[in-house]
Design a protein around this motif. Sequence first.
Motif, mmCIF file in Angstrom:
data_model
loop_
_atom_site.group_PDB
_atom_site.id
_atom_site.type_symbol
_atom_site.label_atom_id
_atom_site.label_comp_id
_atom_site.label_asym_id
_atom_site.label_seq_id
_atom_site.Cartn_x
_atom_site.Cartn_y
_atom_site.Cartn_z
ATOM 1 N N THR A 173 48.258 -18.283 -15.502
ATOM 2 C CA THR A 173 48.139 -19.452 -16.070
ATOM 3 C C THR A 173 46.629 -19.515 -16.718
ATOM 4 N N VAL A 174 46.219 -20.502 -17.447
ATOM 5 C CA VAL A 174 45.231 -20.461 -18.461
ATOM 6 C C VAL A 174 43.951 -20.597 -17.268
ATOM 7 N N HIS A 175 44.226 -21.754 -16.363
ATOM 8 C CA HIS A 175 43.146 -21.622 -15.228
ATOM 9 C C HIS A 175 42.940 -20.379 -14.419
ATOM 10 N N GLU A 176 43.858 -19.551 -14.150
ATOM 11 C CA GLU A 176 43.811 -18.231 -13.425
ATOM 12 C C GLU A 176 43.085 -17.322 -14.321
ATOM 13 N N ALA B 201 45.137 -11.353 -20.909
ATOM 14 C CA ALA B 201 45.146 -12.035 -19.366
ATOM 15 C C ALA B 201 46.569 -11.881 -18.687
ATOM 16 N N TYR B 202 47.670 -12.071 -19.771
ATOM 17 C CA TYR B 202 49.017 -11.767 -19.060
ATOM 18 C C TYR B 202 49.306 -10.480 -18.831
ATOM 19 N N LEU B 203 49.025 -9.508 -19.374
ATOM 20 C CA LEU B 203 49.071 -8.039 -19.008
ATOM 21 C C LEU B 203 48.072 -7.647 -17.763
ATOM 22 N N LEU C 88 52.680 -17.333 -20.640
ATOM 23 C CA LEU C 88 53.748 -16.862 -21.282
ATOM 24 C C LEU C 88 54.156 -17.977 -22.278
ATOM 25 N N ASN C 89 54.043 -19.141 -21.924
ATOM 26 C CA ASN C 89 54.559 -20.325 -22.859
ATOM 27 C C ASN C 89 53.720 -20.137 -24.078
ATOM 28 N N ILE C 90 52.305 -19.791 -24.123
ATOM 29 C CA ILE C 90 51.507 -19.632 -25.048
ATOM 30 C C ILE C 90 51.856 -18.557 -26.196
ATOM 31 N N THR C 91 52.327 -17.352 -25.702
ATOM 32 C CA THR C 91 52.837 -16.548 -26.240
ATOM 33 C C THR C 91 54.021 -16.767 -27.281
#
Length: 514
Positions: free
Chosen positions: A301-304, A294-296, A361-364
């Motif tokens: 955000t998780v919602h996005e 998702a980040y790439l 990014l925080n989850i990574t």
Amino acid sequence: MTSLNRSNHPAAIHPERVLQFGTGVLLRGLPDYLIHKANQQGIFNGSIVVVKSTGGATDEFAEQDGLYTVVSRGLQKGQLVDKHTVVSAISRVISAQEDWKAVLDVAKKPSLQVIISNTTEVGIQYVEESIFQNPPQSYPAKLTAFLYERFKNFGGGRNKGLVVVPTELISDNGLKLRDIVEKIALHNELGKLFMKWLKYHVRFCNSLVDRIVPGKPDTETHAQLQQKLGYSDKLLIMAEPYRLWAIEGDDRVKNVLTFAKTDPGVIIDEDINFYRERKLRVLNGSHTISVPLAYLLGLETVHEMMQHPLMSRFVEDVITHEIVPTLPEWMIPEENPEAVREFAADVLDRFRNPYIEHLLLNITLQETLKMRARNLPTIQRFVEQHEQIPQRMALGFAAYLRFMKAVREEDGVYLGEATTPTGGIITYPIRDDHAEYFYKLWQQVDVHDASSVRNFVQTLCADTLLWETDLSVLSGFGDAVADHLSNLLTLGVEATLERHVAAAESTTSGSEIG
């Protein structure tokens, strides 16, 4: 606008049955909230004395007579929830630094039954110190001093033992805290009688807490909420509707923690490993396997992520088809598979919560350790059960390897780069203890050469020091990851995901091993 306090919001006063170490939002948004609900139903009928272990004043709690509002917002069973609760379970807050004697005096209360805590993960650690300081420095030493005070005051009476329930996010938190308290007691030479009382009459319970409590909202949202509520509340906090407090205990524990009867979110069981495993695999595991992808894609955000049609489909499918089926049946209470499927539905609701900003990014952070702990057992179980490769997890694993591709190092921080579907370039820090290891391996890869990418993946999969297992023995897994990774590098993230979703629609989950 009037302030929230007991003068303008009358609330019943109950005997002080709980001592709580910590004033944080998790405790106020989960245990304290649940105890308040039980009090409202006439079940527990107990209040909480809170100990503020760190420095700082307790004025805000005193000004509001311990009252505060929990605003629950999010999705539950697909329906939007937006409600508030004024929690009145806290009777008072005592500063350990300023009035340790007042804390010890609580030990003399016959009504006291329970101690709960959340002092962060580093709080449950052994520190060799005297419990006779004013106050002791570490939480376990404070707890030992408190228990010793109670032991002395009641002459070691068996009916004056306590139930101790830590909520710190570490495995076997109750057992670890008990071992540390016993060690501190021995160091302080508190005597055999105290050790016996501690062993037989103080019950330390492992527990697992699961509720996202972001805490105090931003200034604008806070002002809007206060306007809607009609009073000012400096202690107001936000929380998601979902809640779980799983406590390991027997009938004795159930007889003390009667508040568990009032909310399905409180579970007391002699073995809570299922709840821990379910959370680790379904909630945490799906986060870890999905977030790099998702980040790439340029999402934040998780919602996005859950609003993106391709990513939403990916997350739903990886949970439903590849994670949920792998939880062992023997671990599930009464072998009820619905317990896992219902939790999975709750997880998807939680991911879609529009009121919580959970940054991808925080989850990574420490993605490698998380991947190893949360997802490798799932991948291995899937292969054993289905004799197939979990293709969605293979794609997620490939995206993780792509995410770990640093382009440079600046001041000790390794930086990755990715091109978003709109053509923009994002630069991001790789906050992972293995960042240097991956950086060096990626230096040897020709991203346009499929065989070079395959060798890279094979080397990684065979690294037993990194994974504590040999992933290369999972026939077909390395090849599937290499194929996905080559596509991510040459076709791009969005095109690879589109191809994967299209393929999943026309075939069953996974490809046969052979």
